[in-house]
Design an enzyme around this catalytic site. Structure first.
Site, short mmCIF file in Angstrom:
data_model
loop_
_atom_site.label_atom_id
_atom_site.label_comp_id
_atom_site.label_asym_id
_atom_site.label_seq_id
_atom_site.Cartn_x
_atom_site.Cartn_y
_atom_site.Cartn_z
N ASP B 55 -0.85 -4.32 10.16
CA ASP B 55 -0.92 -4.35 9.03
C ASP B 55 -2.21 -5.68 7.72
O ASP B 55 -2.36 -6.45 8.50
CB ASP B 55 0.35 -4.95 8.47
CG ASP B 55 1.53 -4.21 8.49
OD1 ASP B 55 1.43 -3.18 9.67
OD2 ASP B 55 2.72 -3.95 7.86
N HIS B 57 -1.90 -5.19 3.66
CA HIS B 57 -1.26 -5.32 3.04
C HIS B 57 -1.86 -6.86 2.36
O HIS B 57 -1.50 -7.94 1.37
CB HIS B 57 0.14 -6.69 3.12
CG HIS B 57 1.41 -6.16 3.78
ND1 HIS B 57 1.73 -5.15 3.27
CD2 HIS B 57 1.93 -5.67 4.81
CE1 HIS B 57 3.11 -4.45 3.88
NE2 HIS B 57 2.54 -4.83 5.02
N ASP B 83 -0.62 0.85 6.05
CA ASP B 83 -0.20 -0.81 5.46
C ASP B 83 -0.99 -1.52 5.16
O ASP B 83 -0.63 -2.43 5.23
CB ASP B 83 1.49 -1.31 6.49
CG ASP B 83 2.13 -1.32 5.36
OD1 ASP B 83 2.59 0.02 5.64
OD2 ASP B 83 3.06 -1.49 6.21
N ASN B 115 4.39 2.99 6.24
CA ASN B 115 4.97 3.50 5.11
C ASN B 115 5.37 2.28 3.48
O ASN B 115 5.96 3.00 2.62
CB ASN B 115 6.51 2.93 5.63
CG ASN B 115 6.48 1.29 5.92
OD1 ASN B 115 5.72 0.38 6.64
ND2 ASN B 115 7.80 0.60 5.14
N HIS B 116 4.18 1.93 3.41
CA HIS B 116 4.08 1.71 2.04
C HIS B 116 2.82 2.21 1.92
O HIS B 116 2.19 1.95 0.15
CB HIS B 116 3.44 -0.57 1.93
CG HIS B 116 4.49 -1.21 2.60
ND1 HIS B 116 4.89 -1.63 1.30
CD2 HIS B 116 5.01 -1.07 3.67
CE1 HIS B 116 5.76 -2.69 2.12
NE2 HIS B 116 6.26 -2.43 2.90
N HIS B 255 2.29 3.63 13.33
CA HIS B 255 2.55 2.72 12.22
C HIS B 255 3.54 2.21 12.82
O HIS B 255 3.91 1.08 13.10
CB HIS B 255 2.56 3.65 10.13
CG HIS B 255 2.69 1.74 10.25
ND1 HIS B 255 2.27 0.90 9.48
CD2 HIS B 255 4.20 1.52 9.44
CE1 HIS B 255 2.93 -0.62 8.70
NE2 HIS B 255 3.88 0.19 9.00
N HIS B 329 3.53 -2.48 11.41
CA HIS B 329 5.39 -2.40 10.89
C HIS B 329 5.89 -3.72 11.14
O HIS B 329 6.52 -4.31 9.63
CB HIS B 329 5.87 -1.61 11.63
CG HIS B 329 7.04 -0.89 10.60
ND1 HIS B 329 6.58 -0.87 9.57
CD2 HIS B 329 7.90 0.23 10.98
CE1 HIS B 329 7.81 -0.69 8.79
NE2 HIS B 329 8.56 -0.13 9.60
#
Lengths: 372, 451
Positions: B55, B57, B83, B115-116, B255, B329
């Site tokens: 990730d 982010h 992500d 998932n983001h 992910h 994740h």
């Protein structure tokens, strides 16, 4: 661009941006500022935490976590939706304290009681209690900086939903500049909490109108005493324990505070808040749940001294049905972070009953707590 | 205008300094990216060597730190496991830079979906608001979401070497070395951001002669002490056993994790991925699930995806000829975490996540196996694997109880010998870029703590 050409951002420390340390120092007033300036900056930062909390409360109410029609009447910021994990944390904090207070109020419901909320700010608890327990025999006291109490009183004067809780007649007649309000049921005391610490000379302690030394009293510190020095906190509490509410009157303290300052998350919290001029002196003095329990005992709350982190409180105090309801309000993706965040805050509660079957032992004697 | 060639390089240059590119360039970039991504299968084939990242982010400055530590594109091949956006302050710049690099060097960088990367999640967790704030409209968010729908769901890395050739990097303070001094068969090596060796572990080496409690990274790194015997973050034990070989099974990168609806990688290939992430089903599970210390499948507390245990991972790896599943994740404070006898690893690449968690980040480097480069192993035939049988965790007995000897034997007979030697794994661990260089927004960010 090869990897060697990527600047090592660490090398930028201390130069550029108009002089690094010096510029930062000027911005925050850390360097060269007098001791008084620094204290004033910190006081302002602490006063500012109240609107932060108010905004979090509104976010929770608007999303259905909490029922609190009064929250938005006090918030000055336009409503900001907080992240799901913050909403969950605000929910747990509020619900846990509600539970302890509800148990206190409903134990021997006909006997009068007293609550003192330290650094109450825009807290709506008094109004929520009035709604939940109409006719309750309660003397409620809030203490905060004059800047915060003035704003609160202004909001109360403005909104019928608030002032009708205080008077059955016309709106409160108060000077527009009033910072305090006194009545048998509800009192707002505008004062710096530190003035309740035993003064070095023989300066008399402030008088707190309508504070009854004979009523079972619950003192609530929701993110308040944490901002003061350890010795100051001890001194303020001893003023309550010995002078304002002397034994054998039952007296209890409920704290909501961060813990675990020494792990990676805790160290980051300390340094992040420091950039906002917020210091948490008692956090390092009572880093673990066991320290919090001993602390309560040490103050003189000898008949019960408990502490639990809010992660376990969510797990153990909230019913499965309610958990399902809350979990359904928002999709919450950040589980590991939530657990970490919640485990860095605790509720600690201790009491002095001055007798075997005191009100607090009856109210809280069987409240669940896991060893942590 | 069209974006390509020198325009693309200009956009990359601008994004590298954390400045957004104009809306019309974003539209063009997203169009080109979609053209490229539509050609990729649901499971992208990737040849080692490759550096696998978790990730991001929106922590742009930490992404730059990642490139500094891991090498820049196109010198280093990268695989990002989703992500890219949400939570951090610079989702837009981070995602657009990665997308530019993808369009500019399509064979050097692989992006798969997290998932983001979803319309619904980005409206809650910040990317939507960020786009609105930076462009005044939701157009850019819409373009990016269209790209999200085309991102692959997984990647299959082949041709990874089973052992690392030792680097001659200096040892970090308190380095944890679990291998003979002359070993040239390293299984795991962990390096810090300065390139110093934090730990080393040789394959099958009995580490009992090595002093144990030194598996601490340098004291400057805020990493908790792991309680296991291997290097920080690894599940390595001295019992991983087996003969030395130089062909590793493939590594599946995804992910989240596995799905009860997916028992073969080919079933992932059959999904219709070009859509918003559904609330349930195989595609959702791949992006949402988590490994956990349970037997079989469990309900996920996240409300989407599932929890899956060691038995599930081992069966899946065996059936699909995998030596390892790499996934992201979940925040892990040490930056990476191997589980289930090193059959699955979580890689987390956002240091001090949300500027709050105090964690370190990691990336996983897989080396190239010279003798076997690019050979795609697809048969599910006999496994020539390692020597020792499984050492099963006590919680993975097939009867759901603590594994007794009987149960272990039965599970062993189902699984056979360990399918493959895992690939040699070099983890590079790094801290957040310093605050002062971030250009943190002057405006106070949202409530970070309860005050």
């Amino acid at each position: 661009m090869s990897a060697q050409q990527i600047p090592d951002l660490r090398t930028l420390l201390g130069r550029g941006r108009g002089g690094g340390l010096r510029a930062r120092g000027r911005g925050r007033g850390d360097t060269g500022a007098s001791h008084q300036d620094r204290e004033a900056l910190r006081d302002n930062a602490v006063k500012g935490t109240d609107q932060d909390a108010a905004g979090s409360r509104v976010s929770c109410v608007e999303l259905g976590y909490l029922h609190d029609p009064y929250a938005k009447l006090f918030a000055t910021q336009s409503s900001t939706r907080r992240l799901p994990l913050l909403n969950r944390g605000t929910y747990v904090r509020t619900t846990a304290i509600d539970l302890l207070i509800d148990k206190f109020i409903t134990t021997s419901p006909d006997s009068p009681k007293q609550i003192v909320s330290l650094g109450a700010g825009t807290d709506t608890r008094f109004f929520r209690i009035c709604e939940a327990y109409p006719g309750v025999d309660l003397s409620y006291h809030e203490i905060d900086f004059p800047a915060n109490t003035a704003a609160k009183l202004a909001s109360i004067r403005r909104h019928p939903l608030l002032f009708t809780k205080l008077t059955s007649g016309p709106p409160l007649s108060l000077e527009p500049t009033a910072t305090s309000y006194h009545s048998p049921m509800y009192n707002i005391h505008a004062l710096d909490l530190r003035s309740l610490a035993s003064p070095p000379d023989d300066t008399p302690l402030p008088t707190l109108p309508h504070l009854d030394p004979s009523l079972p009293t619950l003192i609530l510190s929701e993110m308040c005493l944490i901002y003061l020095h350890t010795s100051t906190v001890a001194s303020i509490l001893s003023t309550f324990l010995e002078t304002y509410i002397p034994a054998p009157t039952p007296l209890a303290l409920v704290l909501y505070e961060p813990i675990l300052p020494n792990d990676a998350f805790g160290r980051t919290m300390t340094s992040n808040l420091a950039t906002r001029n917020i210091q948490l002196p008692t956090m390092s003095a009572y880093p673990e749940l066991a320290d919090q329990r001993q602390r309560l005992k040490g103050y003189g709350f000898v008949d019960g001294f408990e502490a639990e982190n809010t992660n376990n409180i969510w797990r153990d105090w909230v019913s499965d049905e309610e958990k399902d309801r809350v979990a359904g309000l928002e999709m919450l993706d950040e589980l590991e972070e939530l657990e970490m965040l919640l485990s860095h805050y605790c509720i600690a509660w201790g009491w002095r009953d001055g007798g075997a079957a005191g009100v607090f032992t009856m109210a809280w004697g069987d409240t669940q707590e896991q060893d942590g | 205008m069209s974006i390509g060639g020198s325009d693309l390089d200009r956009a990359i240059h601008q994004l590298r300094s954390c400045r957004p590119i104009p809306e019309n360039q974003v539209r063009e970039l997203c169009y080109k990216a979609r053209e490229l991504l539509i050609e990729e299968g649901n499971v992208v084939g990737v040849d080692a060597p490759v550096t696998i990242c978790g990730d991001i982010h929106g922590q742009f400055h930490d992404l730059m730190e990642l490139f500094r530590v891991g090498g820049d594109v196109p010198d280093t091949n990268y695989l990002f496991m989703g992500d890219f956006v949400d939570r951090g302050f610079y989702s837009l710049e981070s995602f657009l830079l990665l997308l530019c690099l993808k369009v500019r060097y399509p064979d050097r960088i692989t992006l798969i979906r997290g998932n983001h990367e979803s319309r619904q999640i980005t409206t809650v967790y910040g990317f939507y608001d960020e786009c609105l704030r930076k462009y005044g409209s939701a157009n850019v968010w819409r373009y990016c979401c269209e790209v999200f729908d085309y991102l692959a769901l997984g990647a299959l890395v082949t041709g990874a070497a089973t052992s690392l050739s030792p680097t001659d990097a200096p040892l970090a303070e308190n380095a944890n070395i679990e291998c003979p001094p002359d070993s040239d068969e390293l299984e795991i090596e962990t390096l810090n951001a300065a390139g110093e060796i934090m730990s080393r572990c040789a394959r099958g080496y009995d580490g009992q002669s090595v002093s144990q409690p030194t598996s601490n990274p340098p004291s400057s790194s805020p990493v908790p002490t792991p309680s296991r015997t291997g290097p920080a973050g690894t599940g390595a034990t001295s019992s991983s056993g087996g003969s030395l070989g130089n062909d590793s099974g493939a590594i599946l990168c995804v992910h989240g994790g596995l799905s009860p609806l997916i028992d073969t990688i080919d079933k992932i290939r059959l999904l219709d991925r070009k859509q918003e992430v559904p609330h349930e089903g195989a595609m959702c599970d791949l992006l949402w699930s988590d490994p956990d210390e349970i037997d079989g499948w469990g309900l996920s507390p996240r409300g989407a995806g599932f929890l899956f245990g060691a038995d599930i991972v081992k069966c899946f790896n065996q059936k699909n000829n995998l030596s390892l599943i790499a996934r992201a994740h979940q925040l892990v404070m040490e930056g990476f975490k191997e589980m289930f006898d090193s059959t699955i690893v979580t890689v987390w690449s956002a240091p001090n996540y949300c500027y709050r968690c105090g964690n370190v980040a990691a990336i996983l480097e897989l080396g190239e196996d010279g003798s076997n480069a690019g050979y795609v192993r697809r048969s599910n035939g006999d496994q020539g694997g390692g020597g020792g049988g499984w050492i099963l965790g006590s919680n993975v007995g097939p009867n759901g109880g603590a594994g007794n000897a009987n149960g272990n034997r039965r599970l062993s007979s189902v699984l056979g010998e360990r399918a493959r030697e895992g690939p040699g794994r070099r983890y590079r661990v790094f801290d957040a870029a310093p605050q002062d260089s971030r250009g943190m927004p002057a405006k106070k960010p949202v409530a970070d703590y309860f005050l």
